[in-house]
Design an enzyme around this catalytic site. Structure first.
Site, PDB file in Angstrom:
ATOM      1  N   ASP A  71      -8.940   7.855   2.935  1.00  0.00           N
ATOM      2  CA  ASP A  71      -8.680   7.148   4.188  1.00  0.00           C
ATOM      3  C   ASP A  71      -7.199   6.859   4.388  1.00  0.00           C
ATOM      4  OD1 ASP A  71      -8.512   5.265   2.141  1.00  0.00           O
ATOM      5  OD2 ASP A  71     -10.334   4.216   2.727  1.00  0.00           O
ATOM      6  N   HIS A 121     -18.233  -1.724   0.996  1.00  0.00           N
ATOM      7  CA  HIS A 121     -17.727  -0.501   1.632  1.00  0.00           C
ATOM      8  C   HIS A 121     -17.234   0.511   0.587  1.00  0.00           C
ATOM      9  CE1 HIS A 121     -13.314  -2.121   2.251  1.00  0.00           C
ATOM     10  NE2 HIS A 121     -13.451  -1.557   1.075  1.00  0.00           N
TER      11      HIS A 121
HETATM   12  P1  PGA Z   1      -9.760  -2.648  -4.535  1.00  0.00           P
HETATM   13  O1  PGA Z   1     -10.405  -2.146  -3.175  1.00  0.00           O
HETATM   14  O2  PGA Z   1      -9.832  -1.494  -5.476  1.00  0.00           O
HETATM   15  O3  PGA Z   1      -8.354  -3.014  -4.180  1.00  0.00           O
HETATM   16  O4  PGA Z   1     -10.567  -3.802  -4.989  1.00  0.00           O
HETATM   17  C1  PGA Z   1     -11.532  -1.364  -3.202  1.00  0.00           C
HETATM   18  C2  PGA Z   1     -11.958  -1.085  -1.796  1.00  0.00           C
HETATM   19  O5  PGA Z   1     -11.725  -1.918  -0.911  1.00  0.00           O
HETATM   20  O6  PGA Z   1     -12.559  -0.019  -1.567  1.00  0.00           O
END
Ligand code: PGA
Length: 260
Positions: free
Chosen positions: A67, A138
């Site tokens: 993304d 998500h």
């Molecule tokens: P993080 O985010 O690895 O910074 O916890 C994961 C995500 O939001 O997919």
């Protein structure tokens, strides 16, 4: 689903590094699906070390990131392209021309989504997809209510995701509220999926992913429909799982059978 519960975040990163190194040794021209956020950083540091020691090469690898924020060009310090260059690509022998991140500054974001999805397919599809998980379940920026069949598209972020990611932005800095993300259908097309989660803040999302109903309310639960999904978590992220004991026993058997 293979559920691997390890003691702490270090062990999760070690496991993931071995998994990637094995993949690249078996298939040096792998097409990797890569992720941003804090979860993959320790893995990337280990992969840089392995590459610099000559234990693994990325010279024939192609990569596609999940993304990118809409409104940020790749040279913006908060863009995911910049993150990937800084955390991984600048330090390994990958050909940057074969690293792909959606263009968050595209004049027509919807057209960029279609182009990106086609590019993944034209490359032959993703061999190994790395994922983190949001506190709301998500994967990529596929927020709750995302279609489980979705392809790359524009997605508006939830308030909770915007808040979680605000730690990367200065108080008076523009923070995007929309993103281009590969879809859940795109992710499910990968031959293998490796999801990493650490810390107590992820426990609820991990429960939804592993034991919850398959539901758009927890996008990561779609991995239950994948034939080769590996979920690697530390003790804290596993703390709400009711099948923890079985998973640990099954993983022990998995190791024994592999060594037999
Ligand atoms: P993080 O985010 O690895 O910074 O916890 C994961 C995500 O939001 O997919």
């Amino acid at each position: 689903m293979r559920l691997v519960i390890l003691e702490n975040a270090e062990a999760v990163a070690d496991f993931a590094c071995d998994y990637f190194v094995d993949q690249l040794k078996a298939q040096p021209n792998s097409i990797l699906g890569l992720a941003t956020g804090s979860s993959p950083v320790a893995l990337y540091q280990r992969l840089i070390g392995a590459n610099q020691r000559g234990e693994v090469s990325f010279k024939d690898v192609t990569s596609f990131n999940l993304d990118e924020y809409i409104g940020l060009a790749g040279d913006h310090a908060q863009s995911y392209r910049h993150f990937m260059n800084e955390k991984l690509f600048d330090h390994i022998d990958i050909d940057k021309a074969r690293t792909h991140v959606p263009d968050g500054a595209a004049a027509d974001p919807n057209a960029e989504c279609v182009r990106y999805e086609k590019e993944i397919q034209a490359a032959g599809g993703i061999d190994l997809q790395l994922l983190g998980i949001g506190v709301n379940g998500h994967i990529g920026f596929n927020e709750p209510l995302s279609s489980l069949a979705s392809r790359t598209r524009v997605k508006t972020l939830t308030k909770s995701t915007i808040k979680a990611n605000s730690r990367y932005f200065d108080a008076d800095e523009f923070q995007p509220t929309d993103a281009i993300t590969t879809g859940i259908g795109t992710i499910l097309d990968a031959k293998e999926v490796l999801l990493l989660a650490t810390g107590a803040t992820k426990a609820e999302a991990v429960r939804g992913c592993v034991e919850g109903p398959v539901s758009a309310a927890c996008p990561a639960s779609a991995l239950q429909m994948h034939q080769h999904a590996v979920v690697v978590v530390d003790e804290e992220a596993a703390s709400l799982l009711s099948m923890k004991e079985y998973a640990q026993w099954a993983e022990q058997r998995h190791i024994e059978l592999e060594q037999a």
